[in-house]
Design an enzyme around this catalytic site. Structure first.
Site, PDB file in Angstrom:
ATOM      1  N   ASP A 175       9.072  13.766   5.861  1.00  0.00           N
ATOM      2  CA  ASP A 175       9.565  12.730   4.935  1.00  0.00           C
ATOM      3  C   ASP A 175       8.697  12.804   3.676  1.00  0.00           C
ATOM      4  OD1 ASP A 175      10.716  10.578   3.676  1.00  0.00           O
ATOM      5  OD2 ASP A 175       9.812   9.058   4.979  1.00  0.00           O
ATOM      6  N   HIS A 180       3.763   3.290   9.868  1.00  0.00           N
ATOM      7  CA  HIS A 180       4.027   4.267  10.917  1.00  0.00           C
ATOM      8  C   HIS A 180       3.150   5.483  10.682  1.00  0.00           C
ATOM      9  CE1 HIS A 180       6.888   4.527   7.508  1.00  0.00           C
ATOM     10  NE2 HIS A 180       6.389   5.753   7.451  1.00  0.00           N
ATOM     11  N   GLN A 193       8.794   9.068  12.889  1.00  0.00           N
ATOM     12  CA  GLN A 193       7.821   8.139  12.288  1.00  0.00           C
ATOM     13  C   GLN A 193       7.631   6.911  13.176  1.00  0.00           C
ATOM     14  OE1 GLN A 193      10.097   7.850   8.646  1.00  0.00           O
ATOM     15  NE2 GLN A 193       8.516   8.869   7.448  1.00  0.00           N
ATOM     16  N   ASP A 241       6.428   3.574  14.684  1.00  0.00           N
ATOM     17  CA  ASP A 241       5.736   2.432  14.057  1.00  0.00           C
ATOM     18  C   ASP A 241       4.402   2.170  14.742  1.00  0.00           C
ATOM     19  OD1 ASP A 241       8.144   1.920  12.584  1.00  0.00           O
ATOM     20  OD2 ASP A 241       7.492  -0.177  12.454  1.00  0.00           O
ATOM     21  N   ARG A 262      -0.679   1.634  -3.315  1.00  0.00           N
ATOM     22  CA  ARG A 262       0.713   1.209  -3.316  1.00  0.00           C
ATOM     23  C   ARG A 262       1.053   1.148  -1.830  1.00  0.00           C
ATOM     24  NH1 ARG A 262       5.423   3.666  -0.918  1.00  0.00           N
ATOM     25  NH2 ARG A 262       7.263   3.021  -2.039  1.00  0.00           N
ATOM     26  N   ASP A 295       3.143   0.978   1.285  1.00  0.00           N
ATOM     27  CA  ASP A 295       4.494   1.351   1.671  1.00  0.00           C
ATOM     28  C   ASP A 295       5.072   0.325   2.651  1.00  0.00           C
ATOM     29  OD1 ASP A 295       6.481   3.541   1.623  1.00  0.00           O
ATOM     30  OD2 ASP A 295       5.986   3.777   3.741  1.00  0.00           O
ATOM     31  N   GLU A 346       5.294  -2.546  -1.836  1.00  0.00           N
ATOM     32  CA  GLU A 346       6.700  -2.156  -1.868  1.00  0.00           C
ATOM     33  C   GLU A 346       7.446  -3.076  -0.907  1.00  0.00           C
ATOM     34  OE1 GLU A 346       9.850   1.293  -0.584  1.00  0.00           O
ATOM     35  OE2 GLU A 346       8.130   0.789   0.636  1.00  0.00           O
ATOM     36  N   HIS A 364      10.981   7.184  -6.574  1.00  0.00           N
ATOM     37  CA  HIS A 364      11.223   8.414  -5.823  1.00  0.00           C
ATOM     38  C   HIS A 364      12.288   8.241  -4.742  1.00  0.00           C
ATOM     39  CE1 HIS A 364       8.464   5.984  -3.568  1.00  0.00           C
ATOM     40  NE2 HIS A 364       8.752   6.680  -2.493  1.00  0.00           N
ATOM     41  N   ASP A 365      12.706   7.008  -4.500  1.00  0.00           N
ATOM     42  CA  ASP A 365      13.744   6.753  -3.508  1.00  0.00           C
ATOM     43  C   ASP A 365      15.092   6.561  -4.213  1.00  0.00           C
ATOM     44  OD1 ASP A 365      12.047   6.864  -1.292  1.00  0.00           O
ATOM     45  OD2 ASP A 365      11.402   4.799  -1.596  1.00  0.00           O
TER      46      ASP A 365
HETATM   47  C1  GLC Z   1       9.137   3.878   1.708  1.00  0.00           C
HETATM   48  C2  GLC Z   1       9.034   5.077   0.799  1.00  0.00           C
HETATM   49  C3  GLC Z   1      10.017   6.108   1.247  1.00  0.00           C
HETATM   50  C4  GLC Z   1       9.725   6.512   2.679  1.00  0.00           C
HETATM   51  C5  GLC Z   1       9.675   5.272   3.579  1.00  0.00           C
HETATM   52  C6  GLC Z   1       9.086   5.609   4.919  1.00  0.00           C
HETATM   53  O1  GLC Z   1      10.337   3.228   1.589  1.00  0.00           O
HETATM   54  O2  GLC Z   1       9.193   4.696  -0.530  1.00  0.00           O
HETATM   55  O3  GLC Z   1      10.009   7.249   0.412  1.00  0.00           O
HETATM   56  O4  GLC Z   1      10.705   7.386   3.159  1.00  0.00           O
HETATM   57  O5  GLC Z   1       8.888   4.244   3.031  1.00  0.00           O
HETATM   58  O6  GLC Z   1       7.705   5.790   4.819  1.00  0.00           O
END
Ligand code: GLC
Length: 555
Positions: free
Chosen positions: A61, A104, A169, A171, A199, A201, A244, A310-311
């Site tokens: 990812d 995760h 991934q 958790d 930042r 996540d 985020e 980036h998403d």
């Molecule tokens: C957040 C990131 C994304 C990632 C996800 C899982 O949303 O911005 O790019 O795939 O977390 O870590």
């Protein structure tokens, strides 16, 4: 309030080491390459660099699946290279923020490998297990269409494990005190190596209660956010967390904390979605409302203002017809859309590289309440490659020159191909070319950032939406320390004439000094200001004459 809270007036630039500059010709960007581009970022006016994940990872990812939190992925260099880079940034007065991905781990992380292979492993309880398949296994997927459950059976563990994101991934069980202690240790490690914060996540999932019996609305543990902040402030007083969390405004205030004792910063996803609606429809009213709804209550809290990240551009919280309007305007084809809720394109192709609309969008990003967060390549209007899967389409190599791989790498094959040919290929869109052209977007961006840096009122001041009869125009006023700035943005393709009052009686006779050109604005005899904005036009004004302002200013 003290004005040395650096994040209140920063310009943040997000990049991934992987895609920025390859110094050793292996086709993958690295820290040594990035270090050589620090002068470029400094010259642009960037004051903080946010690095996407660069820790050791199988990369399924794009690094958001970490398998060693205490190391740099060897493809990007060594810890030594990392420290050289942060030192280089510091020498130029730039700070470094890094992604902290602790909801995760990768399933390849030794903690997970130990947890799954032995029920008595000390790491077993670091993850979230269930003997039976939980009833909620097919709910709450973050990547619908690509991910089909949130619980997956593990043969070795003979149990199901919980994963909010992809199945590789798992958790972390963030309720476990040992896990929490480890999270602090990870933060402490990178703080020690020179970063100014994180930042974070997926914050709502990090703090959510997790387990097989948890309902559709898991209870959040906000105490965790306070504990993170306390720890960081103790270790290094000027470090921050930018969260985020794509949530509704009422919830967002809880992430800042009622006394401003939790996260310093949050991305304003609520305003972001309405901003795109305004760009798509020409109607600025929902954006104006969103700004009122997301007014932080505590002085040290700050929004991160962004356009694309980036998403995918997540439109999930718009009204259905609003969402449709954005899809119609910016992502009408199926392959431009993602996860049933968003658009995966970069901004420039969405706006058909229309310079007027690009300037409008970036002018907004730099003047909405908060701290602007740009994304690499935005400054030259880079495009996307829709042939790449999911979100990778907008993560292609930075375009430096019109040479091999856009000057990113000398390798024959790069981690993703640089965009070549067409309107957005490196042959036409690149830094070298735009540096030479005084009218380029790159040079415009540098000037606008410079002006933004001279307007601390945006980061610090009280923001008011000025009432207008015209829904196509957004008028914002900031007040701070006796100074007033006003920003106008016309979302319509047609010119609009607007008449407005600055807001205060005492200002009715004041001239509005244009900060970007010499078209200043005198009031009429009633104290009204009248401005004709061209299609997609914008204005940056200070209330008062320039000499008076310079004398009065105290920052
Ligand atoms: C957040 C990131 C994304 C990632 C996800 C899982 O949303 O911005 O790019 O795939 O977390 O870590």
């Amino acid at each position: 309030m003290i004005t040395d809270l650096w994040y209140k007036n920063a310009v943040i630039y997000c990049l991934s080491v992987e895609s920025f500059m390859d110094s050793d010709g292996d086709g993958v960007g690295d820290f040594r390459g990035l270090a050589r581009r620090l002068d470029y970022l400094h010259g642009l006016g960037v004051t903080a660099i946010w690095l996407m994940p660069f820790q050791a990872s199988p990369g399924r990812d794009d690094g958001y699946d970490v398998c060693d939190y205490y190391n740099v992925d060897p493809r990007y260099g060594t810890l030594g290279d990392f420290v050289e880079f942060t030192h280089g940034a510091k020498q130029r007065g730039m700070r470094v923020l890094i992604d902290l991905v602790v909801n995760h781990t990768s399933d390849q992380h030794p903690w997970f490998q130990s947890a799954r292979s032995d029920p008595k492993s000390p790491y077993r309880d670091w993850y979230v297990w269930s003997k039976k398949k939980p009833k909620n296994a097919h709910t709450g997927m973050v990547f619908p269409g690509v991910q089909d459950s949130t619980w997956t059976y593990d043969e070795a563990a003979k149990a199901y494990y919980f994963h909010r994101f992809y199945k590789f991934q798992p958790d972390l069980n963030t309720a476990n005190p040992c896990v929490r202690a480890e999270l602090l240790k990870i933060m402490g490690f990178w703080i020690q190596l020179g970063v100014s914060g994180f930042r974070m996540d997926a914050v709502p999932f990090v703090i959510a209660e997790k387990g097989p019996d948890v309902g559709a609305e898991p209870k959040p543990d906000f105490g965790m956010l306070r504990a993170f902040r306390e720890f960081l402030q103790w270790r290094k007083g000027d470090s921050v967390i930018i969260g985020e969390a794509n949530i509704v405004p009422k919830e967002a205030m809880k992430y800042f904390g009622d006394d401003g004792d939790r996260l310093q910063m949050m991305f304003n996803f609520h305003a972001n979605q309405r901003l795109f609606y305004a760009l798509a429809s020409g109607d600025a009213e929902p954006l104006a409302r969103a700004l009122n709804e997301t007014r932080p209550r505590y002085g040290t809290a700050q929004w991160g203002v962004f356009l694309r990240n980036h998403d995918e551009l997540d439109l999930g919280r718009l009204e259905p017809e609003q969402r449709q309007a954005v899809f119609d305007a910016f992502g009408p084809e199926k392959d431009m859309q993602l996860y049933d809720r968003g658009i995966r394109r970069r901004l420039a192709p969405m706006l058909k590289a229309d310079r007027r609309r690009l300037e409008l969008a970036y002018s907004l990003m730099f003047t909405l309440p908060g701290t602007p967060v740009m994304r690499y390549g935005d400054e030259i209007a880079m495009g996307d490659d829709l042939a790449l899967p999911e979100r990778y389409c907008a993560r292609t190599p930075m375009q430096w020159t019109d040479g091999k791989n856009g000057g990113f790498s000398l390798a024959d094959k790069t981690f993703l191909p640089a965009i070549s040919g067409g309107g957005f290929g490196f042959q036409t869109v690149n830094v070298a070319e735009q540096r030479r052209d005084p009218g380029s977007l790159l040079n415009w961006m540098e000037r606008i950032i410079r002006m933004r840096q001279e307007i601390p009122e945006i980061g610090w001041g009280e923001c008011t939406v000025l009432p207008l009869r015209d829904r196509c125009v957004l008028a914002l006023r900031y007040d701070w320390r006796g100074n007033v700035v006003i920003f106008l943005h016309n979302f319509d393709a047609e010119p609009r004439e607007i008449t407005f009052r600055t807001g205060e009686k005492s200002e009715e006779s004041a001239i509005l000094t244009n900060l970007l050109s010499d078209e200043h604005c005198e009031p009429d005899e009633d104290g009204d200001h009248c401005v004709v904005l061209e299609g997609y036009g914008y204005r940056w004004f200070r209330v008062g004459g320039l000499d008076e302002i310079l004398r009065r200013r105290d920052v």
